[in-house]
Scaffold this active site. Sequence first.
Site, mmCIF file in Angstrom:
data_model
loop_
_atom_site.group_PDB
_atom_site.id
_atom_site.type_symbol
_atom_site.label_atom_id
_atom_site.label_comp_id
_atom_site.label_asym_id
_atom_site.label_seq_id
_atom_site.Cartn_x
_atom_site.Cartn_y
_atom_site.Cartn_z
ATOM 1 N N GLU A 14 0.676 -1.667 0.054
ATOM 2 C CA GLU A 14 -0.027 0.232 0.528
ATOM 3 C C GLU A 14 1.150 0.830 -0.055
ATOM 4 O O GLU A 14 2.175 1.209 0.714
ATOM 5 C CB GLU A 14 -0.788 0.227 1.008
ATOM 6 C CG GLU A 14 -1.980 -1.387 1.243
ATOM 7 C CD GLU A 14 -2.569 -1.364 2.036
ATOM 8 O OE1 GLU A 14 -2.741 -0.346 3.397
ATOM 9 O OE2 GLU A 14 -3.609 -2.265 2.364
ATOM 10 N N SER A 66 8.057 -2.355 2.897
ATOM 11 C CA SER A 66 8.554 -3.169 3.311
ATOM 12 C C SER A 66 8.101 -3.904 5.166
ATOM 13 O O SER A 66 8.173 -4.981 5.233
ATOM 14 C CB SER A 66 10.111 -2.587 3.870
ATOM 15 O OG SER A 66 10.795 -3.179 2.958
ATOM 16 N N THR A 90 1.805 -4.854 -10.011
ATOM 17 C CA THR A 90 1.768 -5.348 -11.400
ATOM 18 C C THR A 90 0.617 -6.076 -12.005
ATOM 19 O O THR A 90 0.036 -6.788 -11.637
ATOM 20 C CB THR A 90 2.724 -6.470 -10.415
ATOM 21 O OG1 THR A 90 4.701 -6.216 -10.609
ATOM 22 C CG2 THR A 90 3.392 -6.943 -12.259
ATOM 23 N N GLY A 136 7.910 -16.359 -5.276
ATOM 24 C CA GLY A 136 7.822 -15.036 -6.240
ATOM 25 C C GLY A 136 8.977 -14.770 -5.929
ATOM 26 O O GLY A 136 9.128 -14.212 -7.450
ATOM 27 N N GLN A 181 29.682 0.420 -18.274
ATOM 28 C CA GLN A 181 30.785 1.046 -18.803
ATOM 29 C C GLN A 181 31.725 0.187 -20.105
ATOM 30 O O GLN A 181 32.473 1.154 -20.257
ATOM 31 C CB GLN A 181 31.461 0.541 -17.212
ATOM 32 C CG GLN A 181 33.104 0.904 -16.826
ATOM 33 C CD GLN A 181 32.763 2.365 -16.841
ATOM 34 O OE1 GLN A 181 31.207 2.918 -16.271
ATOM 35 N NE2 GLN A 181 33.601 3.489 -17.008
ATOM 36 N N ILE A 182 31.872 -1.493 -19.904
ATOM 37 C CA ILE A 182 31.925 -1.519 -21.149
ATOM 38 C C ILE A 182 32.148 -0.525 -22.603
ATOM 39 O O ILE A 182 32.721 -0.616 -23.726
ATOM 40 C CB ILE A 182 31.761 -3.089 -21.434
ATOM 41 C CG1 ILE A 182 32.619 -3.756 -20.497
ATOM 42 C CG2 ILE A 182 32.388 -3.821 -22.642
ATOM 43 C CD1 ILE A 182 32.272 -5.135 -19.902
ATOM 44 N N GLY A 227 30.398 2.384 -22.558
ATOM 45 C CA GLY A 227 31.145 3.466 -22.793
ATOM 46 C C GLY A 227 30.229 4.647 -23.347
ATOM 47 O O GLY A 227 29.316 4.144 -22.089
ATOM 48 N N GLU A 287 9.360 -7.377 -4.476
ATOM 49 C CA GLU A 287 8.994 -8.391 -3.943
ATOM 50 C C GLU A 287 9.678 -8.746 -2.450
ATOM 51 O O GLU A 287 10.471 -9.872 -2.071
ATOM 52 C CB GLU A 287 8.940 -9.548 -4.747
ATOM 53 C CG GLU A 287 8.352 -9.381 -5.585
ATOM 54 C CD GLU A 287 7.714 -11.246 -6.919
ATOM 55 O OE1 GLU A 287 8.281 -11.883 -5.410
ATOM 56 O OE2 GLU A 287 6.507 -10.628 -7.603
ATOM 57 N N GLY A 288 10.098 -7.468 -1.735
ATOM 58 C CA GLY A 288 11.431 -7.596 -0.927
ATOM 59 C C GLY A 288 12.591 -6.861 -0.812
ATOM 60 O O GLY A 288 13.531 -7.558 -1.732
HETATM 61 N N1 COS Z 1 6.133 -18.110 4.842
HETATM 62 C C1 COS Z 1 4.433 -18.650 5.713
HETATM 63 N N2 COS Z 1 4.369 -17.831 6.565
HETATM 64 C C2 COS Z 1 5.463 -16.884 6.923
HETATM 65 C C3 COS Z 1 6.596 -16.445 6.592
HETATM 66 C C4 COS Z 1 6.851 -17.584 5.191
HETATM 67 N N3 COS Z 1 8.584 -17.427 4.340
HETATM 68 N N4 COS Z 1 7.790 -15.795 6.959
HETATM 69 C C5 COS Z 1 7.189 -15.432 8.291
HETATM 70 N N5 COS Z 1 5.554 -15.998 7.726
HETATM 71 C C6 COS Z 1 5.011 -15.756 9.557
HETATM 72 C C7 COS Z 1 5.161 -16.349 10.740
HETATM 73 O O1 COS Z 1 4.930 -17.397 11.153
HETATM 74 C C8 COS Z 1 4.115 -15.858 11.122
HETATM 75 O O2 COS Z 1 2.853 -15.969 11.784
HETATM 76 P P1 COS Z 1 2.836 -16.629 13.016
HETATM 77 O O3 COS Z 1 2.679 -14.910 13.977
HETATM 78 O O4 COS Z 1 1.866 -17.309 12.877
HETATM 79 O O5 COS Z 1 3.859 -17.108 14.021
HETATM 80 C C9 COS Z 1 3.503 -14.335 10.535
HETATM 81 O O6 COS Z 1 3.461 -15.375 9.023
HETATM 82 C C10 COS Z 1 4.045 -12.974 10.323
HETATM 83 O O7 COS Z 1 6.245 -13.304 10.513
HETATM 84 P P2 COS Z 1 7.049 -11.984 11.116
HETATM 85 O O8 COS Z 1 6.067 -11.928 12.272
HETATM 86 O O9 COS Z 1 8.121 -12.407 10.740
HETATM 87 O O10 COS Z 1 6.271 -10.731 10.348
HETATM 88 P P3 COS Z 1 7.159 -10.034 10.351
HETATM 89 O O11 COS Z 1 5.563 -8.814 9.965
HETATM 90 O O12 COS Z 1 7.858 -9.814 11.192
HETATM 91 O O13 COS Z 1 7.291 -9.099 8.959
HETATM 92 C C11 COS Z 1 8.762 -9.236 6.576
HETATM 93 C C12 COS Z 1 8.357 -10.353 8.009
HETATM 94 C C13 COS Z 1 9.530 -8.132 6.724
HETATM 95 C C14 COS Z 1 9.426 -10.635 6.237
HETATM 96 C C15 COS Z 1 8.102 -9.211 5.667
HETATM 97 O O14 COS Z 1 7.009 -8.284 6.090
HETATM 98 C C16 COS Z 1 8.181 -9.077 4.207
HETATM 99 O O15 COS Z 1 8.585 -10.322 3.760
HETATM 100 N N6 COS Z 1 8.279 -7.613 4.119
HETATM 101 C C17 COS Z 1 8.143 -7.314 2.515
HETATM 102 C C18 COS Z 1 7.272 -7.155 2.193
HETATM 103 C C19 COS Z 1 7.781 -7.455 0.449
HETATM 104 O O16 COS Z 1 8.163 -8.272 -0.068
HETATM 105 N N7 COS Z 1 6.582 -7.095 -0.263
HETATM 106 C C20 COS Z 1 7.045 -6.245 -1.669
HETATM 107 C C21 COS Z 1 5.575 -6.872 -1.728
HETATM 108 S S1 COS Z 1 5.174 -7.224 -4.286
HETATM 109 S S2 COS Z 1 5.914 -5.248 -4.903
#
Ligand code: COS
Length: 389
Positions: free
Chosen positions: A133, A138, A164, A251, A345-346, A348, A372-373
Amino acid sequence: MNTASDVLTHLEEQRAEVVAMARDFATREIVPHAAEWDREARFPVETMKRLADLGFFGMLIPEEYDGLGLDLLTYLMVLEEIAVADAGVAVSLSIHNSLAAGMILAQGSDEQRSRWLKPMARGDVLAAFSLSEPDSGSDAASLSTRAERSGTQWVLNGMKAWVTNGDVADLIIVMARSGVSDTPPGARGISAFLLPRRTPGVTPGKPEDKMGLRASHTTTLALTDVRLGAEALLGKEGVGFAYALAGLDRGRLGIAAQAVGISRAALDHAVRYVSERKQFDTPIREFQAIQFRLADMATRVAAARSLLHEAARGGVPNAPANAQASMAKLFASETAMWVTTHAVQIFGGYGYMRDYPVERLFRDAKVTEIYEGTSEIQRMVIGRALGNG
Ligand code: COS
């Protein structure tokens, strides 16, 4: 009786055939147009239809739902071939196959699978995925789009970003916070919904004017009193965030394959150019500064691809299972940025001009470190997994 080695040989033959078909199609039907699609920020509808005719909209969908039922590695090798030609086309396919189809396969009910997977595999339905959003990137669990119950229906309101295929998709998997005041903040309470894009109240913004990946459309998505039936809920209520992160694991492998494709294209262009370009009466390939640069580029591309393939098999040595996709994405995307920087760079001064393909590859590479992160999020995921391992 088939032995294990017969099965392996058959799989390898099938893989080689599908990958060769993708390479051939990409060379003939995508490469000649990629610069124009980039210039005009054009989503290539006709080419996507032809990709669908080859089965590339159903790469991971099993044959019982009219898909190709490819194994993950073959799928990623196909994506690499498409990305060599145009990384924008590759990401449209990746979102549809890895994220959308993958999530429906993993979490969909029998009805949802029957309703969506066949038309997706045939290419009648292009799908998208919507988590981010304007104020939630992140920190994906901070999203604020709401899904409230109204009788047997759901009513969605909010604003999504960076979708996308947002304006060209027929189906969008949307993450929203369900329940009203009793929903806890954070990851718990987020649900996944199957949202047909033409549902009243769904308004995609105009395609963003992006630095790269211009053949793929990225839009906002305004949701205003969007009414969905009970059948739109994917999997269990309140578990959507975990589904989204599991989807992103798949993904991210797709983005790694895309990044390897961009890197390979930049390397190929650089290798050709150094034989043509003469300075000081010598083809520049004769200079050791150039040879060393190309050697490093080729080595990093090979390393990124190897890591990706190991991750696709779930077998990166000494790495926690839940960090492998992040490792592949992190390394491949930083490789793409590094290799395209050196390719420019290659070349130029010519490398800085839009007339030469390495300029586009350089711009296309950048987003692989962001979407995607971000690379920072991948490091965080890997770091946390090490801590738990
Ligand atoms: N697969 C399945 N479940 C997962 C998981 C995975 N890879 N990673 C975490 N989870 C689960 C956890 O187990 C947790 O569940 P429970 O509360 O039941 O234990 C829940 O999801 C939340 O996980 P977590 O506490 O790790 O969440 P956070 O808020 O700390 O966020 C990050 C984790 C930062 C890694 C996550 O928000 C992220 O990947 N952010 C980037 C987002 C992104 O890629 N955006 C791009 C979108 S496409 S343009």
